[in-house]
Motif scaffolding. Structure first.
Motif, PDB file in Angstrom:
ATOM      1  N   LYS A 131      58.225  34.395  14.214  1.00  0.00           N
ATOM      2  CA  LYS A 131      58.263  32.968  15.115  1.00  0.00           C
ATOM      3  C   LYS A 131      59.108  32.720  15.733  1.00  0.00           C
ATOM      4  O   LYS A 131      58.730  32.716  17.076  1.00  0.00           O
ATOM      5  CB  LYS A 131      57.176  31.944  14.364  1.00  0.00           C
ATOM      6  CG  LYS A 131      56.321  32.580  13.923  1.00  0.00           C
ATOM      7  CD  LYS A 131      55.310  31.583  13.234  1.00  0.00           C
ATOM      8  CE  LYS A 131      53.807  32.124  12.715  1.00  0.00           C
ATOM      9  NZ  LYS A 131      53.032  31.139  11.872  1.00  0.00           N
ATOM     10  N   THR A 132      60.651  32.264  15.733  1.00  0.00           N
ATOM     11  CA  THR A 132      61.417  31.742  15.898  1.00  0.00           C
ATOM     12  C   THR A 132      62.327  32.620  17.049  1.00  0.00           C
ATOM     13  O   THR A 132      61.987  33.595  16.947  1.00  0.00           O
ATOM     14  CB  THR A 132      62.626  30.814  14.835  1.00  0.00           C
ATOM     15  OG1 THR A 132      63.175  31.750  13.974  1.00  0.00           O
ATOM     16  CG2 THR A 132      62.020  30.084  13.560  1.00  0.00           C
ATOM     17  N   GLN A 133      62.945  31.758  17.493  1.00  0.00           N
ATOM     18  CA  GLN A 133      63.860  32.611  18.395  1.00  0.00           C
ATOM     19  C   GLN A 133      65.205  33.534  17.998  1.00  0.00           C
ATOM     20  O   GLN A 133      65.714  34.294  18.475  1.00  0.00           O
ATOM     21  CB  GLN A 133      64.944  31.676  19.620  1.00  0.00           C
ATOM     22  CG  GLN A 133      65.746  32.217  20.553  1.00  0.00           C
ATOM     23  CD  GLN A 133      64.530  33.087  21.348  1.00  0.00           C
ATOM     24  OE1 GLN A 133      63.271  32.458  22.130  1.00  0.00           O
ATOM     25  NE2 GLN A 133      64.943  34.182  21.958  1.00  0.00           N
ATOM     26  N   HIS A 134      65.191  32.402  16.697  1.00  0.00           N
ATOM     27  CA  HIS A 134      66.142  33.702  16.540  1.00  0.00           C
ATOM     28  C   HIS A 134      66.218  35.152  15.310  1.00  0.00           C
ATOM     29  O   HIS A 134      66.293  35.881  16.052  1.00  0.00           O
ATOM     30  CB  HIS A 134      67.167  32.748  15.186  1.00  0.00           C
ATOM     31  CG  HIS A 134      67.970  33.172  13.612  1.00  0.00           C
ATOM     32  ND1 HIS A 134      69.037  33.917  14.541  1.00  0.00           N
ATOM     33  CD2 HIS A 134      67.848  33.907  12.853  1.00  0.00           C
ATOM     34  CE1 HIS A 134      69.857  34.407  13.916  1.00  0.00           C
ATOM     35  NE2 HIS A 134      69.359  34.698  12.335  1.00  0.00           N
ATOM     36  N   GLU A 135      64.746  35.259  14.914  1.00  0.00           N
ATOM     37  CA  GLU A 135      64.060  35.298  14.192  1.00  0.00           C
ATOM     38  C   GLU A 135      63.492  36.700  15.798  1.00  0.00           C
ATOM     39  O   GLU A 135      63.667  38.299  15.411  1.00  0.00           O
ATOM     40  CB  GLU A 135      62.370  35.428  13.773  1.00  0.00           C
ATOM     41  CG  GLU A 135      62.725  34.581  12.364  1.00  0.00           C
ATOM     42  CD  GLU A 135      61.719  34.342  11.817  1.00  0.00           C
ATOM     43  OE1 GLU A 135      60.786  34.242  12.023  1.00  0.00           O
ATOM     44  OE2 GLU A 135      61.620  34.053  10.565  1.00  0.00           O
ATOM     45  N   LEU A 136      63.126  36.234  16.648  1.00  0.00           N
ATOM     46  CA  LEU A 136      62.581  37.123  17.790  1.00  0.00           C
ATOM     47  C   LEU A 136      64.095  38.066  18.395  1.00  0.00           C
ATOM     48  O   LEU A 136      63.920  39.250  18.831  1.00  0.00           O
ATOM     49  CB  LEU A 136      61.968  36.582  19.294  1.00  0.00           C
ATOM     50  CG  LEU A 136      60.830  35.482  18.677  1.00  0.00           C
ATOM     51  CD1 LEU A 136      60.510  35.447  19.772  1.00  0.00           C
ATOM     52  CD2 LEU A 136      60.046  37.005  18.386  1.00  0.00           C
TER      53      LEU A 136
END
Length: 448
Positions: free
Chosen positions: A288-293
């Protein structure tokens, strides 16, 4: 009637086919025939060259070789050294990359572009380069990453065969250097380099095939085979399938054994710059987060550098030893060791009988010629151990796969090599046995 029909009015919806279409229809079979002839000629040339050389490592991986130098025999060779995890890792990463290629092809078949479907990966591949550049629609020279890999030298059909090779072997090219690093990439990269400090990472072996940290399977039971990695194709491939594949590879081969207490975990050696210390994504939870993406965008190319390192290690270290063992010999180490023991025992029996005939002064003296038989078997066993080659098995066209289990030699050039060495070994056995027998025959008898 044919002349009259030319002057009859033509139906309003009937159109004469254009000349270009007629020419194309006539030349299409000819072009297809030309391509088939070219492929057939290339195949014949390749088969002709195979008659006069040993196979390459790429040909073994692509399952284009025959016993005893095929992929199954190479896996058994690595298994005897306790290093089959290297080949398992290469095959599983090859499956992971095939899964990613199938996902990209499904996206393009649906009418969408990779840029629309997965913008984070598109941006990552455009900046860093990707081994899937031709599949996702990038320019061949785009990015900094080299587009060649050990998997690119295999045809599509061979890649599909490799995907099944990993399953079968559990049940029964130019390589490239790691991609250059750029500033800021380490913040997003999952595979962070280890600092060169002794307290951070304990010293380990400097090669995947070092025997210092491995247990030979010569006198130990074979460990349980791991469950094969299966790519389900009953439904459309999703990004979470890619995450699940990467997660399985990480916890099976790259996660330290002290972290995960599971019989499925067998950590392989990697140099510090290629080790992956954490996997922050989960196959059960959508990122969900930008880091995970951003991390998700690295999943398709995550293990490519590690795969290339394993390919080079196998090609330069294990594969030459495999060819020496199987192209120039036909015995397993355990079978050769048994022949050494039998040879020493039979030689002791032959020498005991020979000295008994001499010191008992047995007549007629021609009885000593019977010593030829124990001497022949003893020297045959001893020389077979020295060369790891049994000439009798070679003359029968057999080579050992596992101790005392044989299969038929089908590789033409290997068969020719083994036959020449078998003739030399047989000649050497006959010469040594004859000389030893004549020596014992010529010694005068003396009764004690």
């Amino acid at each position: 009637m044919g002349n009259i029909s030319r002057w009859l009015p033509r139906p309003p919806n009937t159109k004469r086919p254009p000349l270009a279409a007629l020419l194309d229809a006539k030349t299409r079979p000819r072009a297809a025939s030309t391509m088939d002839d070219e492929q057939k000629r290339q195949q014949e040339d390749w088969l002709d060259t195979r008659q006069h050389r040993l196979p390459s490592f790429t040909e073994v991986l692509s399952r284009r070789t025959r016993p005893p130098v095929d992929l199954f025999m190479f896996y058994l060779f690595l298994q005897r050294e306790g290093a089959e995890d290297i080949l398992d890792f290469w095959l599983d990463v090859q499956q992971h990359e095939n899964l990613c290629r199938a996902y990209f092809k499904d996206v393009r078949k649906s009418g969408r572009t990779i840029k629309e479907d997965w913008p984070q990966y598109w941006d990552y591949a455009r900046r860093r380069g990707s081994i899937y550049g031709t599949v996702v629609g990038l320019q061949p020279g785009a990015g900094k990453r080299s587009m060649n890999s050990s998997g690119d030298v295999l045809h599509d059909a061979e890649k599909q065969g490799l995907a099944g090779a990993g399953d079968e072997k559990r049940s029964g090219g130019a390589s490239t250097s790691p991609p250059p690093r750029t500033p800021g990439f380490e913040k997003e990269r999952i595979a962070s380099a280890s600092p060169p400090t002794a307290d951070y990472d304990p010293p380990r072996s400097t090669t995947p095939f070092s025997l210092s940290g491995r247990t030979s399977t010569l006198f130990h039971m074979r460990r349980a085979s791991r469950a094969p990695t299966i790519i389900p194709r009953s439904a459309a491939i999703t990004r979470m399938d890619l995450v699940a594949s990467a997660e399985r590879i990480f916890y099976r081969y790259l996660c330290p054994a002290t972290t995960v207490n599971s019989p499925e975990n067998h950590e392989i050696y990697l140099p510090p710059a290629l080790r992956i210390h954490s996997f922050t994504l989960s196959s059960s939870q959508e990122p969900k987060t930008q880091h995970e993406l951003n991390i998700l965008a690295q999943i398709p190319d995550m293990f490519h550098a590690q795969k290339e390192y394993c390919f080079r290690a196998m090609e330069q270290d294990a594969f030459p030893r495999f060819l020496r063992a199987k192209a120039f010999g036909n015995l397993t180490p355990l079978s050769a060791l048994v022949r050494l023991a039998l040879g020493l025992i039979v030689l002791w029996i032959g020498l005991a009988c020979g000295f008994a005939l001499i010191f008992l002064d047995v007549h007629p003296k021609s009885k000593r010629f019977f010593l030829f038989f124990p001497f022949t078997f003893a020297i045959l066993f001893l020389i077979s151990h020295q060369y790891e080659l049994d000439p009798i098995l070679v003359f029968l066209g057999q080579s050992e796969s596992t101790p005392f289990r044989t299969l038929t030699i089908r590789e033409p050039y290997v068969k020719k090599l083994l036959l020449g060495r078998a003739i030399w070994v047989a000649s050497l056995v006959m010469i040594c046995s004859t000389v030893l027998t004549l020596i014992f025959w010529a010694v005068p008898g003396h009764r004690l």
